[in-house]
Design a protein around this motif. Structure first.
Motif, PDB file in Angstrom:
ATOM      1  N   GLY A 117       0.808  -1.212   0.000  1.00 24.11           N
ATOM      2  CA  GLY A 117       0.000   0.000   0.000  1.00 24.11           C
ATOM      3  C   GLY A 117       0.843   1.264   0.000  1.00 24.11           C
ATOM      4  O   GLY A 117       0.376   2.329  -0.423  1.00 24.11           O
ATOM      5  N   GLY A 118       2.091   1.160   0.456  1.00 27.93           N
ATOM      6  CA  GLY A 118       2.993   2.302   0.385  1.00 27.93           C
ATOM      7  C   GLY A 118       3.300   2.703  -1.044  1.00 27.93           C
ATOM      8  O   GLY A 118       3.399   3.898  -1.370  1.00 27.93           O
ATOM      9  N   SER A 119       3.465   1.715  -1.923  1.00 28.52           N
ATOM     10  CA  SER A 119       3.677   2.011  -3.338  1.00 28.52           C
ATOM     11  C   SER A 119       2.469   2.726  -3.921  1.00 28.52           C
ATOM     12  O   SER A 119       2.599   3.626  -4.760  1.00 28.52           O
ATOM     13  N   VAL A 120       1.276   2.306  -3.488  1.00 28.27           N
ATOM     14  CA  VAL A 120       0.051   2.928  -3.978  1.00 28.27           C
ATOM     15  C   VAL A 120      -0.034   4.380  -3.539  1.00 28.27           C
ATOM     16  O   VAL A 120      -0.245   5.281  -4.360  1.00 28.27           O
ATOM     17  N   ILE A 121       0.145   4.660  -2.250  1.00 29.55           N
ATOM     18  CA  ILE A 121      -0.031   6.030  -1.771  1.00 29.55           C
ATOM     19  C   ILE A 121       1.084   6.943  -2.252  1.00 29.55           C
ATOM     20  O   ILE A 121       0.903   8.164  -2.334  1.00 29.55           O
ATOM     21  N   THR A 122       2.234   6.375  -2.604  1.00 28.45           N
ATOM     22  CA  THR A 122       3.318   7.186  -3.153  1.00 28.45           C
ATOM     23  C   THR A 122       2.912   7.825  -4.474  1.00 28.45           C
ATOM     24  O   THR A 122       3.381   8.916  -4.806  1.00 28.45           O
ATOM     25  N   GLY A 123       2.031   7.190  -5.215  1.00 17.86           N
ATOM     26  CA  GLY A 123       1.621   7.702  -6.504  1.00 17.86           C
ATOM     27  C   GLY A 123       0.411   8.620  -6.477  1.00 17.86           C
ATOM     28  O   GLY A 123      -0.096   8.994  -7.540  1.00 17.86           O
ATOM     29  N   LEU A 124      -0.061   9.004  -5.282  1.00 11.56           N
ATOM     30  CA  LEU A 124      -1.261   9.834  -5.176  1.00 11.56           C
ATOM     31  C   LEU A 124      -0.946  11.321  -5.252  1.00 11.56           C
ATOM     32  O   LEU A 124       0.183  11.752  -5.017  1.00 11.56           O
TER      33      LEU A 124
END
Length: 233
Positions: free
Chosen positions: A67-74
């Motif tokens: 989920g860290g990879s996901v929120i990094t792209g927000l």
């Protein structure tokens, strides 16, 4: 700030956050936990971005593990919380950071359609070793198949370079080595340490609830600043 978004890791579901979600909603937090596992990091990020965009204010966004990879792209977030999560820099993926431990790799079972699953008994050792018994079995039972390739996705931007960020190092984690967590934590504005395994929201949800409420309150306080290292046990 009264809004928060919870983003799960690979193989997990929003239900893994259920006790945290119940506690935050009871405290008046406008909470969303989007469903991931849409086939790619790009698709997962788009799903979470859509949830962020409909909220009335830029939310606190917590990402666990992948989920860290996901929120990094927000974009458009008020604050980032990385819970034993991947903090990717330009061109980096979770897989490229060599995040998966030997215990986690041993639990992965390839499927004939190209997806993978986690062996439930081995997953307990990797993900819930500090919470043996009924809770660990419940959490392992919720694990789902994962499409190939998500861990190799590269975020399109690095939100931690623009939004305030906190990293929580789970010092007893067996899925992502604490030493790697510390390296990634150095990219964030503030670092916390929690003497828990990889998934504290399962066995000790109050730690995650208290942290989120603290950060939401601090954001609204006059003269807010959050730097340095503290320890949460």
């Amino acid at each position: 700030m009264t809004s928060a978004v919870l983003v799960q890791g690979l193989y997990r579901q929003p239900e893994h956050f259920i006790r945290v979600a119940e506690g935050l909603r009871a405290a008046g937090v406008d909470l969303v936990a989007p469903e991931l596992h849409r086939g790619s990091l790009t698709a997962d990020t788009a799903a979470v971005q859509a949830a962020v965009d409909v909220l009335a204010e830029p939310p606190l966004v917590l990402g666990h593990s992948y989920g860290g990879s996901v929120i990094t792209g927000l974009s458009g977030v008020g604050r980032l919380v990385y819970l034993a999560a991947f903090v990717s820099d330009t061109g980096e993926s979770a897989a490229g950071l060599r995040g998966a431990s030997a215990e986690l790799k041993a639990a992965i079972e390839p499927q004939t359609d190209g997806s993978t699953r986690l062996d439930a008994s081995r997953a307990v050792d990797a993900l819930y070793a500090d919470r043996p018994g009924r809770l660990a079995a419940w959490a392992a039972g919720l694990l789902r198949a994962q499409a190939a390739g998500c861990g190799r996705g590269v975020p399109e931007c690095q939100s931690w370079k623009h939004a305030p960020s906190v990293y929580v190092v789970c010092t007893r984690g067996r899925a992502i080595a604490p030493s790697l967590q510390q390296v990634m934590a150095a990219r964030c504005d503030s670092v916390r340490e929690s003497e828990t395994g990889h998934s504290p929201f399962v066995g000790q949800p109050e730690l995650v609830i208290d942290l989120v409420l603290e950060l939401l309150d601090a954001w609204d306080a006059p003269g807010w600043a959050d730097r340095g290292i503290t320890t949460t046990q």
